[in-house]
Design a protein around this motif. Structure first.
Motif, PDB file in Angstrom:
ATOM      1  N   ASP A  22      62.417 -41.066  14.909  1.00 63.38           N
ATOM      2  CA  ASP A  22      63.543 -41.752  14.274  1.00 63.38           C
ATOM      3  C   ASP A  22      64.274 -40.891  13.254  1.00 63.38           C
ATOM      4  O   ASP A  22      65.226 -41.356  12.626  1.00 63.38           O
ATOM      5  N   HIS A  23      63.835 -39.646  13.064  1.00 61.67           N
ATOM      6  CA  HIS A  23      64.431 -38.778  12.045  1.00 61.67           C
ATOM      7  C   HIS A  23      64.899 -37.470  12.672  1.00 61.67           C
ATOM      8  O   HIS A  23      64.324 -37.006  13.652  1.00 61.67           O
ATOM      9  N   PRO A  24      65.931 -36.867  12.079  1.00 62.31           N
ATOM     10  CA  PRO A  24      66.476 -35.636  12.657  1.00 62.31           C
ATOM     11  C   PRO A  24      65.540 -34.425  12.547  1.00 62.31           C
ATOM     12  O   PRO A  24      65.623 -33.511  13.342  1.00 62.31           O
ATOM     13  N   ASN A  25      64.649 -34.435  11.536  1.00 65.69           N
ATOM     14  CA  ASN A  25      63.725 -33.313  11.373  1.00 65.69           C
ATOM     15  C   ASN A  25      62.446 -33.775  10.687  1.00 65.69           C
ATOM     16  O   ASN A  25      62.361 -34.909  10.195  1.00 65.69           O
ATOM     17  N   LEU A  26      61.483 -32.890  10.656  1.00 70.00           N
ATOM     18  CA  LEU A  26      60.177 -33.215  10.069  1.00 70.00           C
ATOM     19  C   LEU A  26      60.302 -33.570   8.596  1.00 70.00           C
ATOM     20  O   LEU A  26      59.717 -34.546   8.135  1.00 70.00           O
TER      21      LEU A  26
END
Length: 100
Positions: A22-26
């Motif tokens: 659900d997130h663009p990056n870690l």
């Protein structure tokens, strides 16, 4: 320094794994989950990194190997200390035997 239980660590890492898609990056996912749990994002990031190293996904020394190295270094230091004591004792007793 706050100590977290192993259960808390597992829960946080599980939540992070679920939040990653659900997130663009870690880092975004780490900040989100850490905020939900009231912990430092850096703590969660380090746990995630350790998990990756232990799983063989990222290069590094796995936790079990690091613990073994630490144990062996401690043991080595104790043996060196004992060896020095034995050397000093042998010198002392050798001098005693040389006396008339």
């Amino acid at each position: 320094m706050t100590r977290y239980t192993p259960e808390m660590r597992e829960r946080a890492l599980r939540m992070l794994a679920e939040a990653l898609p659900d997130h663009p990056n870690l880092w975004s996912a780490v900040r989100h989950v850490a905020g939900l749990l009231g912990m430092s994002p850096e703590t969660l990031r380090v746990w995630h990194r350790r998990l990756e190293v232990d799983a063989g996904v990222k290069p590094g020394v796995p936790s079990d190997a690091a613990e073994e190295i630490k144990r062996l270094k401690r043991e080595n230091a104790e043996l060196r200390k004992a060896n020095e004591i034995l050397k000093a004792a042998s010198v002392f007793f050798a001098k005693e035997l040389d006396r008339p």
